[in-house]
Scaffold this motif. Sequence first.
Motif, PDB file in Angstrom:
ATOM      1  N   SER A   4      -0.726   1.824  36.268  1.00  0.00           N
ATOM      2  CA  SER A   4      -1.347   1.028  37.336  1.00  0.00           C
ATOM      3  C   SER A   4      -2.252   1.899  38.207  1.00  0.00           C
ATOM      4  CB  SER A   4      -0.294   0.315  38.182  1.00  0.00           C
ATOM      5  OG  SER A   4       0.578   1.236  38.784  1.00  0.00           O
ATOM      6  N   LEU A   5      -1.861   3.149  38.420  1.00  0.00           N
ATOM      7  CA  LEU A   5      -2.717   4.065  39.190  1.00  0.00           C
ATOM      8  C   LEU A   5      -3.998   4.381  38.419  1.00  0.00           C
ATOM      9  CD1 LEU A   5      -0.025   6.552  40.568  1.00  0.00           C
ATOM     10  CD2 LEU A   5      -1.157   4.712  41.813  1.00  0.00           C
ATOM     11  N   GLU A   6      -3.866   4.565  37.094  1.00  0.00           N
ATOM     12  CA  GLU A   6      -5.038   4.828  36.258  1.00  0.00           C
ATOM     13  C   GLU A   6      -6.002   3.644  36.308  1.00  0.00           C
ATOM     14  OE1 GLU A   6      -5.867   7.601  34.708  1.00  0.00           O
ATOM     15  OE2 GLU A   6      -4.025   8.693  34.306  1.00  0.00           O
ATOM     16  N   LYS A   7      -5.460   2.416  36.323  1.00  0.00           N
ATOM     17  CA  LYS A   7      -6.304   1.215  36.395  1.00  0.00           C
ATOM     18  C   LYS A   7      -7.069   1.176  37.716  1.00  0.00           C
ATOM     19  CE  LYS A   7      -3.560  -1.675  33.314  1.00  0.00           C
ATOM     20  NZ  LYS A   7      -2.532  -2.714  33.240  1.00  0.00           N
ATOM     21  N   MET A   8      -6.395   1.546  38.804  1.00  0.00           N
ATOM     22  CA  MET A   8      -7.064   1.575  40.107  1.00  0.00           C
ATOM     23  C   MET A   8      -8.226   2.569  40.080  1.00  0.00           C
ATOM     24  SD  MET A   8      -3.809   1.427  42.713  1.00  0.00           S
ATOM     25  CE  MET A   8      -4.783   1.673  44.186  1.00  0.00           C
ATOM     26  N   LEU A   9      -7.985   3.742  39.507  1.00  0.00           N
ATOM     27  CA  LEU A   9      -9.022   4.761  39.412  1.00  0.00           C
ATOM     28  C   LEU A   9     -10.193   4.243  38.571  1.00  0.00           C
ATOM     29  CD1 LEU A   9      -9.783   7.670  40.217  1.00  0.00           C
ATOM     30  CD2 LEU A   9      -8.690   8.424  38.101  1.00  0.00           C
ATOM     31  N   ALA A  10      -9.872   3.569  37.470  1.00  0.00           N
ATOM     32  CA  ALA A  10     -10.905   3.021  36.585  1.00  0.00           C
ATOM     33  C   ALA A  10     -11.746   1.957  37.292  1.00  0.00           C
ATOM     34  CB  ALA A  10     -10.262   2.437  35.331  1.00  0.00           C
ATOM     35  N   LYS A  11     -11.147   1.273  38.265  1.00  0.00           N
ATOM     36  CA  LYS A  11     -11.871   0.242  39.019  1.00  0.00           C
ATOM     37  C   LYS A  11     -12.736   0.838  40.124  1.00  0.00           C
ATOM     38  CE  LYS A  11      -8.583  -3.512  38.300  1.00  0.00           C
ATOM     39  NZ  LYS A  11      -7.509  -4.305  38.925  1.00  0.00           N
ATOM     40  N   GLY A  12     -12.673   2.151  40.284  1.00  0.00           N
ATOM     41  CA  GLY A  12     -13.516   2.786  41.289  1.00  0.00           C
ATOM     42  C   GLY A  12     -12.793   3.200  42.552  1.00  0.00           C
ATOM     43  N   VAL A  13     -11.500   2.942  42.634  1.00  0.00           N
ATOM     44  CA  VAL A  13     -10.718   3.406  43.777  1.00  0.00           C
ATOM     45  C   VAL A  13     -10.468   4.896  43.570  1.00  0.00           C
ATOM     46  CG1 VAL A  13      -8.534   3.220  45.022  1.00  0.00           C
ATOM     47  CG2 VAL A  13      -9.590   1.168  44.044  1.00  0.00           C
ATOM     48  N   ASP A  14     -10.842   5.694  44.547  1.00  0.00           N
ATOM     49  CA  ASP A  14     -10.612   7.132  44.422  1.00  0.00           C
ATOM     50  C   ASP A  14     -10.391   7.707  45.814  1.00  0.00           C
ATOM     51  OD1 ASP A  14     -10.345   9.701  43.507  1.00  0.00           O
ATOM     52  OD2 ASP A  14     -12.388   9.893  42.745  1.00  0.00           O
ATOM     53  N   ASN A  15      -9.183   8.142  46.064  1.00  0.00           N
ATOM     54  CA  ASN A  15      -8.867   8.746  47.358  1.00  0.00           C
ATOM     55  C   ASN A  15      -7.745   9.752  47.159  1.00  0.00           C
ATOM     56  OD1 ASN A  15      -6.248   7.342  47.641  1.00  0.00           O
ATOM     57  ND2 ASN A  15      -7.497   5.503  47.896  1.00  0.00           N
ATOM     58  N   PRO A  16      -7.509  10.596  48.149  1.00  0.00           N
ATOM     59  CA  PRO A  16      -6.485  11.641  47.988  1.00  0.00           C
ATOM     60  C   PRO A  16      -5.097  11.101  47.641  1.00  0.00           C
ATOM     61  CG  PRO A  16      -7.847  12.119  49.893  1.00  0.00           C
ATOM     62  CD  PRO A  16      -8.233  10.738  49.421  1.00  0.00           C
TER      63      PRO A  16
END
Length: 102
Positions: A4-16
């Motif tokens: 689920s975290l990888e999916k968020m990253l793939a959607k453009g969410v990127d934060n510390p």
Amino acid sequence: MRESLEKMLAKGVDNPLLRFGLGKAWLDEGDGAQAALHLAQCVAQDPKYSAAWKLLGKAHQLQGDLAAARKAWQEGVAAAQAHGDKQAEKEMTVFLKKLDKV
């Protein structure tokens, strides 16, 4: 959880926080290389994130790169000291002392 975290990253969410979560998830799975990749991004985005420095050192140590582990923990100690994070400072200082005995 990692998926689920990888999916968020793939959607453009990127934060510390996301990068920290991914790094921890990969570390928990025993993949130091993937963990280091995400944790390095985390501290690049937030250099004062002492918990990320701590795990970045662990990720490097898992890969057998003790020089990189030492560097991460040294930078982490400095970050922890700058922000009054005494617990992280103590833990990373212990890790560094253990490296000195290797």
